[in-house]
Design an enzyme around this catalytic site. Structure first.
Site, PDB file in Angstrom:
ATOM      1  N   LYS A   1       0.815  -1.148  -0.143  1.00  0.00           N
ATOM      2  CA  LYS A   1       0.028   0.023  -0.152  1.00  0.00           C
ATOM      3  C   LYS A   1       0.894   1.379   0.046  1.00  0.00           C
ATOM      4  O   LYS A   1       2.003   1.372   0.825  1.00  0.00           O
ATOM      5  CB  LYS A   1      -1.043  -0.118   1.333  1.00  0.00           C
ATOM      6  CG  LYS A   1      -1.863   1.213   1.388  1.00  0.00           C
ATOM      7  CD  LYS A   1      -2.846   1.147   2.607  1.00  0.00           C
ATOM      8  CE  LYS A   1      -3.770   2.074   2.708  1.00  0.00           C
ATOM      9  NZ  LYS A   1      -4.836   1.843   3.654  1.00  0.00           N
TER      10      LYS A   1
ATOM     11  N   SER B   1      -9.939   2.544   3.032  1.00  0.00           N
ATOM     12  CA  SER B   1      -8.925   3.102   2.203  1.00  0.00           C
ATOM     13  C   SER B   1      -7.887   2.206   1.283  1.00  0.00           C
ATOM     14  O   SER B   1      -7.568   2.434   0.352  1.00  0.00           O
ATOM     15  CB  SER B   1      -8.033   3.990   2.900  1.00  0.00           C
ATOM     16  OG  SER B   1      -7.182   3.463   3.798  1.00  0.00           O
TER      17      SER B   1
ATOM     18  N   SER C   1     -10.493   0.179   7.203  1.00  0.00           N
ATOM     19  CA  SER C   1      -9.914   0.049   5.815  1.00  0.00           C
ATOM     20  C   SER C   1      -9.059  -1.147   5.333  1.00  0.00           C
ATOM     21  O   SER C   1      -8.859  -1.160   4.340  1.00  0.00           O
ATOM     22  CB  SER C   1      -8.945   1.504   6.022  1.00  0.00           C
ATOM     23  OG  SER C   1      -9.616   2.430   6.175  1.00  0.00           O
TER      24      SER C   1
END
Length: 493
Positions: A78, A156, A180
């Protein structure tokens, strides 16, 4: 060759051990899949040269009898994790051009365990969002499709979820501040594990809300989550919130036997307006665990109703402090200045141009609730509510409950642009089932358990005792097997 990218971590490990494939072959297959999946927007930065270099090193280590637990496994990282020499932008314009001079602890541990980083994954800007629509790179798109709409992969960690679901990588890292990891996993039919707060180091993870953020694995199976968590976890003396506790072999704790375990069903999670198919899936999940020998018990978490408002006071407050460092002075984007502009104008212009609308909204809310005259009315009161929520969970676990079963999300994936345009609260409600777990610092996992009437995946959430991820993963794998979820998105990209 691209079918290699569809392997799980455990299957790829077995194939590598048996000499049936190589890390280079796995990596090339994933890179080919990534190249053909531009329509998904899952990867923000691809690093093919670095990936193949690490793959060759992994093959050499395996040949020399020195293979780590993730040796040769291609993963995505990420964009919130700092990666040395590679763009680390947190999906924000304000970090444009920033290449970290150091490696985050979690990504370093995965690297040292032999994992191969394919690149950086798309996400909501500074992890603020539930749909991956606030990214400076543009939205990530869910590989699942039922009509002409482009669906959200959640947020997210939307890029991570989309990449794993579409077989662009074998696994990915995510971060979970209010859901998330678990919400995007539920939207994409993958497994997402949020460990106990402090189980994984936060060093080198761009901070959103420091008392809530926690890294975790996003994988294709529960077993894979156990394998990857072991590589990610561990005490970090450079992180004061990192727990100095031994990291067990989580995979070895997958017994498949949950007879006698007590699974709590919180009555407060039966929220008004929750779709019948979500409630039916929840009931079916409880039946699956009962059939496996667990005892299903009714429990109460009375302060659940206050979790969402408390979270949306505490998280923006911490964000407003953490994001103060982005000022155009030291790194990242600096706005062009006019003649006569001073340092104040530079701050104002840089932050106005560098931050997106959702980040600005949360910074302003956070600054407001921390301001003189409002600190006690909002922030301090939210902290007290957080303590009550944590106490609710402690009391339930003290009564002998081993895990708690809830829905993961209040709906399946929705279309990009369909929520939150006029009313941000509509978007925030996506985290209604996940936020209490972050406020209490507990481990939680989303397991794919069925499809809605349109054919989109739905997940169930299990919440465990603090530091007992092994026991939680054991229950999760039993649920995974009983649910028998094997559906995959039809390739359209």
């Amino acid at each position: 060759m691209t079918e290699l990218a569809s392997l799980t971590i455990s299957a790829a490990r077995d194939a590598l051990d048996a000499g049936e494939t190589t890390s280079v072959a796995l990596t090339e297959a994933c890179l080919a899949a990534v190249e053909g999946a531009g329509a998904l927007g899952a990867f923000a930065h691809v690093t093919p040269e670095l990936a193949l270099e690490r793959a060759r090193a992994a093959d050499a280590a395996r040949a020399g009898g020195d293979a780590g637990p993730m040796c040769g496994i291609p993963v995505g990282i990420k964009d919130l994790f700092c990666t040395e020499g590679v763009a680390s932008q947190a999906a924000s314009r304000i970090l444009e051009g920033f290449r970290s001079p150091y490696e985050s602890t979690v990504s370093a541990q995965l690297r040292d365990a032999g994992a191969v980083m394919l690149g950086k994954l798309n996400m909501d800007e500074f992890a603020m969002g539930s749909s991956n629509e606030t990214s400076v790179y543009g939205p990530a798109v869910n590989p699942w499709k039922v009509d002409d709409r482009s669906l959200t992969p959640g947020g997210s960690s939307g890029g991570s979820a989309a990449a794993v679901a579409a077989d662009l990588c074998l696994a990915a890292t995510g971060t979970d501040t209010g859901g998330s990891i678990r919400q995007p996993a539920a939207f994409t039919g993958t497994v997402g594990l949020k460990p106990t707060y402090g189980r994984c180091s936060r060093l080198g993870i761009v901070a959103f809300a420091s008392s809530l953020d926690q890294a975790g694995p996003m994988t294709k199976t529960v077993r894979d989550a156990a394998i990857m968590l072991r590589a990610m976890a561990g005490h970090d003396p450079k992180d004061s919130t990192s727990a100095d506790l031994p990291v067990p072999d989580f995979e070895a704790m997958l017994s498949g036997d949950i007879r006698g375990k007590r699974i709590g069903i919180p009555r407060e999670y039966r929220l008004e307006g929750t779709p019948d198919e979500i409630l039916a899936l929840w009931d079916r999940g409880a039946e699956m665990l009962r059939d496996a020998g667990a005892e299903i018990v009714d429990i109460s978490l009375p302060h659940t109703r206050y979790a969402l408002p408390a979270y949306y006071v505490i998280a923006p407050a911490e964000a407003s402090s953490n994001l103060a460092r982005y000022d155009g002075v030291r790194y990242g984007y600096r706005a062009p200045l006019s003649q006569g502009d001073g340092i104040v104008e530079m701050y104002e212009k840089t932050r106005a141009e560098g931050f997106g609308a959702e980040v600005k909204r949360r910074v302003m809310v956070g600054t407001y609730v921390l301001s003189a005259g409002f600190y006690d009315a909002y922030y301090n009161r939210a902290r007290k509510v957080r303590t009550l929520i944590k106490r609710d969970f402690e009391q339930v676990f003290d009564q002998g409950v081993d895990a708690i079963l809830t829905p993961a999300t209040p709906s399946a994936a929705f279309g990009l642009g369909e929520k939150g345009q006029a009313d941000p609260v509509e978007m925030y409600l996506n985290d209604v089932f996940t936020v209490p777990v972050n406020l209490a610092g507990l481990p939680g996992i989303s397991v794919p358990a069925g499809l809605d009437r349109q054919g989109l995946p739905l997940g169930l959430q299990l919440v465990g005792r603090p530091w007992e991820e092994g026991a939680l993963l054991d229950v999760a794998e039993v649920l995974e097997r009983a649910a028998g979820f094997v559906a995959k998105p039809a390739k359209w990209w």
